[in-house]
Design a protein around this motif. Structure first.
Motif, mmCIF file in Angstrom:
data_model
loop_
_atom_site.group_PDB
_atom_site.id
_atom_site.type_symbol
_atom_site.label_atom_id
_atom_site.label_comp_id
_atom_site.label_asym_id
_atom_site.label_seq_id
_atom_site.Cartn_x
_atom_site.Cartn_y
_atom_site.Cartn_z
ATOM 1 N N ALA A 179 0.831 -1.206 0.000
ATOM 2 C CA ALA A 179 0.000 0.000 0.000
ATOM 3 C C ALA A 179 0.862 1.250 0.000
ATOM 4 C CB ALA A 179 -0.931 -0.004 1.204
ATOM 5 N N GLU A 180 1.960 1.232 0.749
ATOM 6 C CA GLU A 180 2.867 2.380 0.757
ATOM 7 C C GLU A 180 3.500 2.587 -0.612
ATOM 8 O OE1 GLU A 180 5.666 1.895 3.931
ATOM 9 O OE2 GLU A 180 4.099 1.927 5.463
ATOM 10 N N ASP A 181 3.885 1.497 -1.275
ATOM 11 C CA ASP A 181 4.454 1.591 -2.621
ATOM 12 C C ASP A 181 3.445 2.193 -3.594
ATOM 13 O OD1 ASP A 181 6.759 0.470 -1.673
ATOM 14 O OD2 ASP A 181 6.374 -1.532 -2.506
ATOM 15 N N GLU A 182 2.171 1.799 -3.474
ATOM 16 C CA GLU A 182 1.140 2.317 -4.369
ATOM 17 C C GLU A 182 0.864 3.792 -4.106
ATOM 18 O OE1 GLU A 182 -2.220 -0.284 -4.105
ATOM 19 O OE2 GLU A 182 -1.097 -1.971 -4.917
ATOM 20 N N LEU A 183 1.028 4.245 -2.861
ATOM 21 C CA LEU A 183 0.868 5.668 -2.575
ATOM 22 C C LEU A 183 1.984 6.474 -3.231
ATOM 23 C CD1 LEU A 183 -0.232 5.653 1.176
ATOM 24 C CD2 LEU A 183 -1.597 6.311 -0.807
ATOM 25 N N ALA A 184 3.204 5.917 -3.236
ATOM 26 C CA ALA A 184 4.329 6.595 -3.869
ATOM 27 C C ALA A 184 4.190 6.607 -5.387
ATOM 28 C CB ALA A 184 5.645 5.937 -3.460
ATOM 29 N N ASP A 185 3.642 5.510 -5.950
ATOM 30 C CA ASP A 185 3.457 5.402 -7.397
ATOM 31 C C ASP A 185 2.051 4.864 -7.671
ATOM 32 O OD1 ASP A 185 3.652 5.158 -10.130
ATOM 33 O OD2 ASP A 185 4.967 3.391 -10.075
ATOM 34 N N PRO A 186 1.041 5.743 -7.791
ATOM 35 C CA PRO A 186 -0.343 5.297 -7.962
ATOM 36 C C PRO A 186 -0.578 4.444 -9.204
ATOM 37 C CG PRO A 186 -0.257 7.663 -7.554
ATOM 38 C CD PRO A 186 1.152 7.185 -7.734
ATOM 39 N N ARG A 187 0.292 4.525 -10.211
ATOM 40 C CA ARG A 187 0.108 3.728 -11.423
ATOM 41 C C ARG A 187 0.708 2.334 -11.304
ATOM 42 N NH1 ARG A 187 -2.484 4.404 -15.569
ATOM 43 N NH2 ARG A 187 -1.030 3.218 -16.798
ATOM 44 N N ALA A 188 1.288 2.012 -10.150
ATOM 45 C CA ALA A 188 1.929 0.708 -9.986
ATOM 46 C C ALA A 188 0.992 -0.459 -10.277
ATOM 47 C CB ALA A 188 2.533 0.584 -8.586
ATOM 48 N N PRO A 189 -0.250 -0.475 -9.786
ATOM 49 C CA PRO A 189 -1.110 -1.628 -10.085
ATOM 50 C C PRO A 189 -1.803 -1.551 -11.446
ATOM 51 C CG PRO A 189 -2.205 -0.185 -8.531
ATOM 52 C CD PRO A 189 -0.841 0.385 -8.773
ATOM 53 N N ALA A 190 -1.639 -0.460 -12.182
ATOM 54 C CA ALA A 190 -2.328 -0.280 -13.467
ATOM 55 C C ALA A 190 -1.669 -1.104 -14.567
ATOM 56 C CB ALA A 190 -2.310 1.198 -13.858
ATOM 57 N N LEU A 191 -2.458 -1.390 -15.607
ATOM 58 C CA LEU A 191 -1.893 -2.054 -16.778
ATOM 59 C C LEU A 191 -0.930 -1.090 -17.463
ATOM 60 C CD1 LEU A 191 -5.105 -3.729 -18.215
ATOM 61 C CD2 LEU A 191 -3.259 -4.825 -16.957
ATOM 62 N N PRO A 192 0.178 -1.580 -17.992
ATOM 63 C CA PRO A 192 1.192 -0.677 -18.541
ATOM 64 C C PRO A 192 0.791 0.051 -19.824
ATOM 65 C CG PRO A 192 1.875 -2.955 -18.834
ATOM 66 C CD PRO A 192 0.620 -2.970 -18.012
ATOM 67 N N ASP A 193 -0.027 -0.607 -20.682
ATOM 68 C CA ASP A 193 -0.371 0.036 -21.948
ATOM 69 C C ASP A 193 -1.630 -0.583 -22.549
ATOM 70 O OD1 ASP A 193 0.529 -2.425 -22.982
ATOM 71 O OD2 ASP A 193 2.499 -1.623 -23.451
ATOM 72 N N TRP A 194 -2.093 0.006 -23.648
ATOM 73 C CA TRP A 194 -3.316 -0.428 -24.319
ATOM 74 C C TRP A 194 -3.196 -1.857 -24.850
ATOM 75 C CZ3 TRP A 194 -8.152 1.043 -24.391
ATOM 76 C CH2 TRP A 194 -8.997 0.621 -25.421
ATOM 77 N N GLU A 195 -2.026 -2.211 -25.367
ATOM 78 C CA GLU A 195 -1.829 -3.548 -25.925
ATOM 79 C C GLU A 195 -1.985 -4.619 -24.844
ATOM 80 O OE1 GLU A 195 0.275 -0.928 -26.665
ATOM 81 O OE2 GLU A 195 -0.695 -0.648 -28.603
ATOM 82 N N THR A 196 -1.545 -4.326 -23.620
ATOM 83 C CA THR A 196 -1.690 -5.273 -22.523
ATOM 84 C C THR A 196 -3.158 -5.486 -22.194
ATOM 85 O OG1 THR A 196 0.434 -4.553 -21.641
ATOM 86 C CG2 THR A 196 -0.996 -5.778 -20.148
ATOM 87 N N LEU A 197 -3.945 -4.406 -22.207
ATOM 88 C CA LEU A 197 -5.383 -4.531 -21.972
ATOM 89 C C LEU A 197 -6.032 -5.390 -23.052
ATOM 90 C CD1 LEU A 197 -8.063 -3.895 -20.577
ATOM 91 C CD2 LEU A 197 -8.116 -1.742 -21.850
ATOM 92 N N LEU A 198 -5.660 -5.163 -24.301
ATOM 93 C CA LEU A 198 -6.233 -5.951 -25.394
ATOM 94 C C LEU A 198 -5.839 -7.427 -25.280
ATOM 95 C CD1 LEU A 198 -5.880 -3.526 -28.426
ATOM 96 C CD2 LEU A 198 -7.869 -3.944 -26.962
ATOM 97 N N ALA A 199 -4.608 -7.691 -24.852
ATOM 98 C CA ALA A 199 -4.178 -9.084 -24.649
ATOM 99 C C ALA A 199 -4.975 -9.715 -23.508
ATOM 100 C CB ALA A 199 -2.680 -9.131 -24.349
ATOM 101 N N LEU A 200 -5.220 -8.955 -22.460
ATOM 102 C CA LEU A 200 -6.032 -9.433 -21.346
ATOM 103 C C LEU A 200 -7.459 -9.717 -21.807
ATOM 104 C CD1 LEU A 200 -6.166 -9.868 -18.216
ATOM 105 C CD2 LEU A 200 -6.892 -7.491 -18.075
ATOM 106 N N ALA A 201 -7.998 -8.859 -22.652
ATOM 107 C CA ALA A 201 -9.361 -9.030 -23.165
ATOM 108 C C ALA A 201 -9.466 -10.206 -24.126
ATOM 109 C CB ALA A 201 -9.822 -7.749 -23.852
ATOM 110 N N ASP A 202 -8.378 -10.574 -24.778
ATOM 111 C CA ASP A 202 -8.411 -11.697 -25.721
ATOM 112 C C ASP A 202 -8.506 -13.050 -25.016
ATOM 113 O OD1 ASP A 202 -8.381 -10.093 -27.940
ATOM 114 O OD2 ASP A 202 -6.195 -10.179 -28.200
#
Length: 187
Positions: free
Chosen positions: A27-50
């Motif tokens: 949780a402390e790491d995520e406060l320092a970098d809020p994008r840490a748990p996010a998907l890195p890019d659009w292509e990763t989301l599309l791969a996840l959706a596939d």
């Protein structure tokens, strides 16, 4: 519970919380970098959706569209399930979240949103082609029937949504509803 373990009444303290240090550090790491748990890019989301598309019968693309729609709107799964074609204003591309669909005894039910009020959220340009409103035009509103015979012959309005369990339409229900509204007595 510690005393019960000490006195030999129980063997393990089931209320003891373990692993909280790791969660606290994360949780402390995520406060320092809020994008840490996010998907890195659009292509990763599309791969996840596939993935659900590939695992589904006949590779149904709709499952991937649901994943992308949910990720891009940050909506809860019940809110995504409760989305109807008419909830999206395609002029301004704003989604009015009015309900959530959840499992219940006997099937699915619609209930209010978590805060019990309608919420508005934008539909980003990338997902507009796969949004419910883009893939299905709104159903026309049928004209009211003028006689019970016409009401019985009327067909249900077309819909792109999957009907929920317990939701039925029949000419007999239309006739009884029509009769109740015209005669002033319950049908």
């Amino acid at each position: 519970m510690k005393l019960a373990v000490r006195d030999g009444i129980i063997k393990v303290n089931s209320a003891r919380v373990t692993g909280w240090q790791i969660l606290s550090e994360q949780a402390e790491d995520e406060l320092a970098d809020p994008r840490a748990p996010a998907l890195p890019d659009w292509e990763t989301l599309l791969a996840l959706a596939d993935a659900p598309v590939a695992a589904s019968h006949d590779q149904y693309r709709g499952w991937g569209d649901v994943v992308v729609f949910a990720a891009c709107t940050a909506a809860r799964i019940g809110e995504v399930s409760g989305c109807r074609v008419g909830d999206i204003d395609t002029g301004q591309w704003i989604w009015t979240v009015r309900r959530q669909t959840t499992p219940a005894p006997g099937g699915l039910i619609d209930k209010g949103t978590k805060g019990e009020r309608a919420l508005k959220g934008p539909i980003v340009e990338e997902i507009r082609p796969s949004s419910p409103s883009a893939s299905c035009p709104p159903a026309p509103i049928p004209a009211p029937a003028r006689s019970p015979a016409r009401a019985a012959d009327a067909s249900p309005p077309p819909s792109c949504a999957t009907p929920h369990t317990g939701t039925t339409w029949s000419p007999s229900s239309a006739t009884s509803t029509f009769a109740a509204t015209t005669s002033g007595t319950p049908g």
